[in-house]
Motif scaffolding. Structure first.
Motif, PDB file in Angstrom:
ATOM      1  N   ARG A 116       8.615  -2.659  -4.455  1.00 26.17           N
ATOM      2  CA  ARG A 116       7.938  -2.290  -5.695  1.00 26.17           C
ATOM      3  C   ARG A 116       6.492  -1.874  -5.457  1.00 26.17           C
ATOM      4  NH1 ARG A 116      12.370  -2.162  -7.102  1.00 26.17           N
ATOM      5  NH2 ARG A 116      13.430  -3.219  -8.826  1.00 26.17           N
ATOM      6  N   GLY A 117       6.019  -0.982  -6.332  1.00 25.44           N
ATOM      7  CA  GLY A 117       4.623  -0.598  -6.338  1.00 25.44           C
ATOM      8  C   GLY A 117       3.821  -1.555  -7.199  1.00 25.44           C
ATOM      9  N   ALA A 118       2.547  -1.236  -7.385  1.00 23.24           N
ATOM     10  CA  ALA A 118       1.652  -2.126  -8.128  1.00 23.24           C
ATOM     11  C   ALA A 118       2.093  -2.319  -9.575  1.00 23.24           C
ATOM     12  CB  ALA A 118       0.230  -1.575  -8.073  1.00 23.24           C
ATOM     13  N   ASP A 119       2.761  -1.316 -10.153  1.00 23.63           N
ATOM     14  CA  ASP A 119       3.169  -1.425 -11.551  1.00 23.63           C
ATOM     15  C   ASP A 119       4.588  -1.980 -11.705  1.00 23.63           C
ATOM     16  OD1 ASP A 119       4.750   0.682 -10.719  1.00 23.63           O
ATOM     17  OD2 ASP A 119       3.991   2.135 -12.174  1.00 23.63           O
ATOM     18  N   GLY A 120       5.185  -2.434 -10.611  1.00 17.27           N
ATOM     19  CA  GLY A 120       6.507  -3.042 -10.683  1.00 17.27           C
ATOM     20  C   GLY A 120       7.668  -2.083 -10.550  1.00 17.27           C
ATOM     21  N   ARG A 121       7.384  -0.789 -10.370  1.00 19.28           N
ATOM     22  CA  ARG A 121       8.448   0.194 -10.233  1.00 19.28           C
ATOM     23  C   ARG A 121       8.734   0.480  -8.758  1.00 19.28           C
ATOM     24  NH1 ARG A 121       6.889   5.370 -13.648  1.00 19.28           N
ATOM     25  NH2 ARG A 121       4.816   4.877 -12.804  1.00 19.28           N
ATOM     26  N   SER A 122       9.997   0.732  -8.467  1.00 19.43           N
ATOM     27  CA  SER A 122      10.373   1.165  -7.128  1.00 19.43           C
ATOM     28  C   SER A 122      10.102   2.654  -6.990  1.00 19.43           C
ATOM     29  CB  SER A 122      11.848   0.877  -6.871  1.00 19.43           C
ATOM     30  OG  SER A 122      12.662   1.790  -7.612  1.00 19.43           O
TER      31      SER A 122
ATOM     32  N   ALA B 127       1.636   3.260  -3.352  1.00 22.52           N
ATOM     33  CA  ALA B 127       1.822   2.214  -2.349  1.00 22.52           C
ATOM     34  C   ALA B 127       3.013   1.344  -2.758  1.00 22.52           C
ATOM     35  CB  ALA B 127       0.562   1.367  -2.234  1.00 22.52           C
ATOM     36  N   ILE B 128       4.011   1.295  -1.907  1.00 22.33           N
ATOM     37  CA  ILE B 128       5.205   0.500  -2.162  1.00 22.33           C
ATOM     38  C   ILE B 128       5.193  -0.712  -1.233  1.00 22.33           C
ATOM     39  CG2 ILE B 128       7.718   0.498  -2.286  1.00 22.33           C
ATOM     40  CD1 ILE B 128       6.414   2.426  -4.252  1.00 22.33           C
ATOM     41  N   ASP B 129       5.322  -1.896  -1.814  1.00 19.96           N
ATOM     42  CA  ASP B 129       5.151  -3.144  -1.065  1.00 19.96           C
ATOM     43  C   ASP B 129       6.482  -3.629  -0.489  1.00 19.96           C
ATOM     44  OD1 ASP B 129       4.330  -5.513   0.008  1.00 19.96           O
ATOM     45  OD2 ASP B 129       3.505  -6.341  -1.843  1.00 19.96           O
ATOM     46  N   PHE B 130       6.564  -3.641   0.833  1.00 26.39           N
ATOM     47  CA  PHE B 130       7.739  -4.139   1.546  1.00 26.39           C
ATOM     48  C   PHE B 130       7.448  -5.470   2.233  1.00 26.39           C
ATOM     49  CE2 PHE B 130       8.607   0.349   1.167  1.00 26.39           C
ATOM     50  CZ  PHE B 130       9.983   0.445   1.060  1.00 26.39           C
ATOM     51  N   SER B 131       6.371  -6.136   1.870  1.00 24.00           N
ATOM     52  CA  SER B 131       5.990  -7.370   2.542  1.00 24.00           C
ATOM     53  C   SER B 131       7.117  -8.396   2.479  1.00 24.00           C
ATOM     54  CB  SER B 131       4.733  -7.958   1.904  1.00 24.00           C
ATOM     55  OG  SER B 131       3.666  -7.040   1.968  1.00 24.00           O
TER      56      SER B 131
ATOM     57  N   GLY C 287       3.182 -17.146   5.819  1.00 21.32           N
ATOM     58  CA  GLY C 287       4.111 -16.703   6.851  1.00 21.32           C
ATOM     59  C   GLY C 287       4.647 -15.300   6.660  1.00 21.32           C
ATOM     60  N   SER C 288       4.406 -14.692   5.511  1.00 20.61           N
ATOM     61  CA  SER C 288       4.925 -13.346   5.268  1.00 20.61           C
ATOM     62  C   SER C 288       4.082 -12.303   5.993  1.00 20.61           C
ATOM     63  CB  SER C 288       4.955 -13.043   3.771  1.00 20.61           C
ATOM     64  OG  SER C 288       3.642 -12.989   3.241  1.00 20.61           O
ATOM     65  N   ILE C 289       4.734 -11.199   6.348  1.00 22.09           N
ATOM     66  CA  ILE C 289       4.060 -10.090   7.013  1.00 22.09           C
ATOM     67  C   ILE C 289       3.714  -9.042   5.955  1.00 22.09           C
ATOM     68  CG2 ILE C 289       4.234  -8.308   8.788  1.00 22.09           C
ATOM     69  CD1 ILE C 289       4.408 -11.104   9.930  1.00 22.09           C
ATOM     70  N   PRO C 290       2.430  -8.740   5.751  1.00 21.94           N
ATOM     71  CA  PRO C 290       2.074  -7.697   4.773  1.00 21.94           C
ATOM     72  C   PRO C 290       2.471  -6.324   5.295  1.00 21.94           C
ATOM     73  CG  PRO C 290       0.111  -8.474   5.923  1.00 21.94           C
ATOM     74  CD  PRO C 290       1.240  -9.337   6.391  1.00 21.94           C
ATOM     75  N   PHE C 291       3.181  -5.597   4.466  1.00 20.28           N
ATOM     76  CA  PHE C 291       3.634  -4.259   4.862  1.00 20.28           C
ATOM     77  C   PHE C 291       3.719  -3.396   3.616  1.00 20.28           C
ATOM     78  CE2 PHE C 291       7.605  -1.611   6.040  1.00 20.28           C
ATOM     79  CZ  PHE C 291       6.822  -0.523   6.390  1.00 20.28           C
ATOM     80  N   VAL C 292       2.816  -2.438   3.504  1.00 19.28           N
ATOM     81  CA  VAL C 292       2.776  -1.512   2.373  1.00 19.28           C
ATOM     82  C   VAL C 292       3.037  -0.110   2.898  1.00 19.28           C
ATOM     83  CG1 VAL C 292       1.384  -0.546   0.518  1.00 19.28           C
ATOM     84  CG2 VAL C 292       1.214  -2.982   1.071  1.00 19.28           C
ATOM     85  N   PHE C 293       4.034   0.544   2.330  1.00 15.91           N
ATOM     86  CA  PHE C 293       4.452   1.880   2.765  1.00 15.91           C
ATOM     87  C   PHE C 293       3.976   2.890   1.736  1.00 15.91           C
ATOM     88  CE2 PHE C 293       7.512   5.365   3.140  1.00 15.91           C
ATOM     89  CZ  PHE C 293       7.632   5.512   4.515  1.00 15.91           C
ATOM     90  N   GLN C 294       3.220   3.883   2.190  1.00 14.11           N
ATOM     91  CA  GLN C 294       2.711   4.913   1.296  1.00 14.11           C
ATOM     92  C   GLN C 294       3.742   6.029   1.128  1.00 14.11           C
ATOM     93  OE1 GLN C 294      -0.220   4.872  -0.330  1.00 14.11           O
ATOM     94  NE2 GLN C 294      -1.014   3.016   0.615  1.00 14.11           N
ATOM     95  N   VAL C 295       4.087   6.335  -0.108  1.00 15.18           N
ATOM     96  CA  VAL C 295       4.925   7.491  -0.377  1.00 15.18           C
ATOM     97  C   VAL C 295       4.112   8.505  -1.181  1.00 15.18           C
ATOM     98  CG1 VAL C 295       7.057   6.136  -0.367  1.00 15.18           C
ATOM     99  CG2 VAL C 295       5.909   6.606  -2.547  1.00 15.18           C
ATOM    100  N   ALA C 296       4.483   9.749  -1.068  1.00 14.11           N
ATOM    101  CA  ALA C 296       3.889  10.806  -1.888  1.00 14.11           C
ATOM    102  C   ALA C 296       4.889  11.196  -2.967  1.00 14.11           C
ATOM    103  CB  ALA C 296       3.545  12.012  -1.035  1.00 14.11           C
ATOM    104  N   LEU C 297       4.418  11.340  -4.180  1.00 18.12           N
ATOM    105  CA  LEU C 297       5.244  11.803  -5.297  1.00 18.12           C
ATOM    106  C   LEU C 297       4.742  13.188  -5.681  1.00 18.12           C
ATOM    107  CD1 LEU C 297       7.474  11.166  -7.351  1.00 18.12           C
ATOM    108  CD2 LEU C 297       5.717  10.184  -8.828  1.00 18.12           C
ATOM    109  N   ALA C 298       5.586  14.177  -5.462  1.00 20.80           N
ATOM    110  CA  ALA C 298       5.213  15.573  -5.704  1.00 20.80           C
ATOM    111  C   ALA C 298       6.108  16.163  -6.780  1.00 20.80           C
ATOM    112  CB  ALA C 298       5.339  16.374  -4.411  1.00 20.80           C
ATOM    113  N   SER C 299       5.511  16.791  -7.780  1.00 20.38           N
ATOM    114  CA  SER C 299       6.275  17.396  -8.869  1.00 20.38           C
ATOM    115  C   SER C 299       5.749  18.781  -9.187  1.00 20.38           C
ATOM    116  CB  SER C 299       6.222  16.522 -10.129  1.00 20.38           C
ATOM    117  OG  SER C 299       6.921  15.305  -9.948  1.00 20.38           O
ATOM    118  N   THR C 300       6.663  19.653  -9.608  1.00 14.37           N
ATOM    119  CA  THR C 300       6.310  21.010  -9.998  1.00 14.37           C
ATOM    120  C   THR C 300       7.405  21.528 -10.920  1.00 14.37           C
ATOM    121  OG1 THR C 300       5.768  23.233  -9.171  1.00 14.37           O
ATOM    122  CG2 THR C 300       7.418  21.984  -7.939  1.00 14.37           C
TER     123      THR C 300
END
Length: 271
Positions: A29-35, A204-208, A251-264
């Motif tokens: 999930r991202g900061a707003d709770g959406r995948s 930013a999508i959180d995979f921690s 004990g958790s490993i922080p892991f945030v994966f950046q995605v790009a959202l592109a629309s046209t």
């Protein structure tokens, strides 16, 4: 890697790793709770007829259908498409470079973590412009910054070290088109096909999670697929030795994966 070799590679990978993308991304999930799937679904106003390009096992098709769209998917992988059919999704097996659909057949098209991996991407753009109605929307989730956070940088370092010591046949050739990594590059691809300037933002999508959970994400990257079992095991051993230094107090490993959202959207010729 030639087009045919790359497509053979993808078919083999997804036959060995069915539903891999949805298994990795559905619960993050991202900061707003959406995948990242939710973000893509929410880019499309509805209801309408929506094409899911490289639909995989149909996870996003379900989200689109629940939002009131008539959703149709297409993918290269017969393995993933069999899973999509179990969801009662409407799907077709085919190539993005030659879509088996009529002109102006769709109101919108979405694609999750796939467009940046495709060959002949200019031809893909032309095909998407052809099957979208005038004003039809195109929204893509793409892999974001290659740097990422510390966990991704650590994995990248260890991967490079591992690849340096393996035979050429265990090293994956570059995939996709590097122009898809930036807004300007994506405009260079899409504008000649008839699309408006791209709206671009990063999320930013959180995979921690636990060490095992974070490794699970990295273990299904394309780069590991050609490796021998010994090389992949050595990479895992190295990651498990070094990653605990990144752990939080719980004990958790922080892991945030950046995605790009592109629309046209498509525009009339001459606009």
């Amino acid at each position: 890697m030639t087009r045919s070799a790359q497509e053979t590679f993808f078919r083999a990978f997804h036959a060995s790793h069915p539903a891999v993308t949805s298994r990795c991304f559905a619960d993050a999930r991202g900061a707003d709770g959406r995948s990242s799937y939710d973000l893509l679904r929410d880019e499309i106003a509805g209801p309408g007829r929506v094409l899911d390009l490289a639909c995989g096992d149909g996870f996003l098709l379900d989200l689109l259908a629940a939002a009131g769209h008539e959703a149709i998917g297409i993918d290269l992988s017969s393995t993933d498409l069999a899973l999509a059919k179990q969801r009662s999704a409407a799907v077709a097996e085919g190539r993005a470079q030659h879509l088996p659909f009529a002109d102006h057949a769709f109101d919108a098209c979405v694609s999750h973590m796939a467009f940046m991996l495709m060959t002949d991407v200019d031809q893909v753009a032309a095909e998407l412009a052809r099957v979208l109605r005038p004003g039809g929307r195109l929204s893509l989730v793409l892999s974001g910054s290659a740097d990422g956070d510390e966990a991704r940088r650590l994995f990248g370092k260890l991967l490079r070290e591992t690849l340096a010591g393996v035979p050429e046949e265990e090293r994956l050739s570059p995939l996709g088109d590097k122009r898809t990594r930036t807004r300007a590059g994506l405009d260079e691809i899409l504008a000649p096909a008839g699309f408006a300037p791209v709206e671009w933002r990063t999320e930013a999508i959180d995979f921690s999670g636990s060490l095992d959970q974070v490794w699970k994400f990295f273990s299904v990257t394309y780069n590991l697929f050609p490796m021998s079992e010994a090389a992949a095991t050595a990479l895992k051993t190295a990651f498990f030795a070094e990653a605990p230094a990144l752990a939080r107090t719980d004990g958790s490993i922080p892991f945030v994966f950046q995605v790009a959202l592109a629309s046209t959207h498509t525009v009339h010729k001459g606009q």
